[in-house]
Write a protein that holds these residues in place. Structure first.
Motif: not given
Length: 447
Positions: A42-54
């Motif tokens: 996380y701390d090495g990323a400029d942003l995070v994409v979270v691919n979810t299940c619903g």
């Protein structure tokens, strides 16, 4: 020499089923193709994409927790996947209700929308030395097997399922595009293709099986033709999520010829005609049993796995016992079970006779215990035989592999005590020496 700018880095969290993993692979491939680095933290990323299940409540909770963790650890989060398509009772986004600070929310199979959001919040820095990806793209699986999605969405309206509202109606990929991807994967060293979709048997229905082109040759957009072409690659081809339509019978000769694996993943869901009708599923159990018998007659080594739902609203003890009786007759090789979960938005929630959670769970455990003897007997029949296996890993106890009857992550394994020197990702011939409820034990076959 001018100093090169820092390459933008994207963290990625992927949850859910193989269809979601396939979506994730497309996004990761595009990110790398555009010069983004994929961060392992996380701390090495400029942003995070979270691919979810619903799909079910537990998956919704897991996805919301993952989004919250990403926000806590990084703060800049883009959400995609099935949960992104779920709405609250007022028509608003469940994700944004819970986590209003996310940068953007998209639904499943939304490659362009995800990339647009990434571009808006983290513009790419193009560099010819960075904008390189392997031809097969970025994969989440080991190098030797890969999921190949052939369609998106589903035309069924099962009362317990909200997938069509999340992913839409069936949309088949062009057959030429699918086969080109398969050829690229095979050329990159993939030894097993796992064919996935919401309804694999229906491939091409939406386009009326129109003719496509493969290397200039006309080929119908239909499952039989697809499997016939895939069978020419000389690798394992495994079919998942196959509804028991009569057209599946046409695939059995391809299995008998060794073009595709003798393996069918068929989600039967139940065996009571009344419960199947409430589920809005095909309900002629006698025809299903006849079809299974005919399949096994045509291909004696056929492995059939299935999943069932226990504790569906209104299910009586007698109807549950019908399901156990079905298992005794069908003699399925692999069985998974889910206690019914009232998914928000599913039509089944309005049915009378909701059962207590403890009854739903108790029936699930009873079904799995009942199946254990059947599965064990099916495996015992393989003792003494020589089988081809695909080596997945090596540890201090030997090689860990899978047979033609074992899909990764959901079926059993083959443990090869003397297999320390077998190459990972390659086929081997082994002799089966023992088994337990789920797994086989083997030694390298003497040539």
């Amino acid at each position: 020499m001018a100093r090169r700018k820092r390459v933008p880095r994207v963290g990625f969290v992927s949850l859910g089923c193989p269809k979601a993993a396939s979506d994730a692979e497309q996004i990761l491939t595009r990110l790398r193709a555009e010069g983004y680095e994929i961060s392992g933290s996380y701390d090495g990323a400029d942003l995070v994409v979270v691919n979810t299940c619903g799909f079910i409540d537990a998956a919704v909770e897991e996805s919301l927790d993952a989004i919250g963790e990403a926000l806590d650890e990084n703060g800049r989060v883009i959400v995609t996947g099935c949960l992104g398509a779920k709405k609250n009772s007022q028509g608003g986004s469940i994700v944004q209700d819970t986590h209003p600070s996310v940068l953007a929310v998209t639904g499943p199979h939304a490659l362009q929308e995800v990339m647009a959001a990434v571009h808006a919040h983290l513009p790419p820095e193009h560099d010819p030395f960075v904008d390189l990806v392997p031809p097969q793209g970025i994969r989440l699986t080991p190098d030797h097997y890969a999921y190949l999605k052939i369609s998106e969405g589903c035309n069924h309206r099962c009362s317990f399922c909200i997938i069509p509202s999340l992913r839409g109606n069936l949309v088949s990929r062009p057959i030429g595009e699918v086969l080109q991807e398969a050829e690229t994967l095979a050329a990159a060293g993939v030894r097993e293709l796992l064919i996935i979709s919401q309804d694999t048997s229906a491939y091409g229905v939406d386009v009326k099986y129109r003719t496509g082109f493969v290397n200039g040759r006309p080929v119908k957009t239909r499952l039989y033709e697809l499997c016939d072409e895939l069978g020419k690659l000389g690798i394992w081809v495994r079919l998942h999520y196959v509804y028991p339509y009569p057209s599946v019978d046409d695939l059995l000769p391809l299995m008998a010829e060794g073009k595709i694996l003798p393996y069918l993943d068929v989600p039967f869901q139940h065996a009571s005609a009344r419960i199947l009708k409430l589920m809005k599923r095909p309900g002629d159990v006698d025809k299903v049993l006849d079809r299974i018998a005919n399949w096994r007659k045509a291909v004696p080594d056929l492995t059939i796995r299935s999943t069932f739902i226990t504790g569906f609203p209104g299910e009586t003890e007698s109807e549950f016992n019908e399901l156990l009786d079905f298992l005794d007759v069908a003699q399925l090789d692999r069985v998974g079970a889910f206690a019914y979960s009232p998914v928000e938005g599913a039509a089944a929630n309005a049915l009378p006779g909701a059962l207590p959670e403890e009854v739903r769970e108790e029936r699930k455990l009873r079904l799995l215990r009942h199946q254990e003897d059947i599965s064990t007997q099916r495996l015992e029949a393989k003792i003494g035989r020589t089988l081809t296996v695909l080596v997945d890993d090596i540890d201090e106890e030997g090689a860990i592999a899978r047979s033609a009857g074992d899909a990764p992550d959901i079926d059993g394994l083959v443990y090869i005590a003397d297999g320390h020197d077998l190459p990972i990702g390659e086929f081997a011939e082994v002799t089966i020496t023992d088994c337990d409820v789920h797994d086989l034990y083997a030694e390298i076959a003497v040539s």
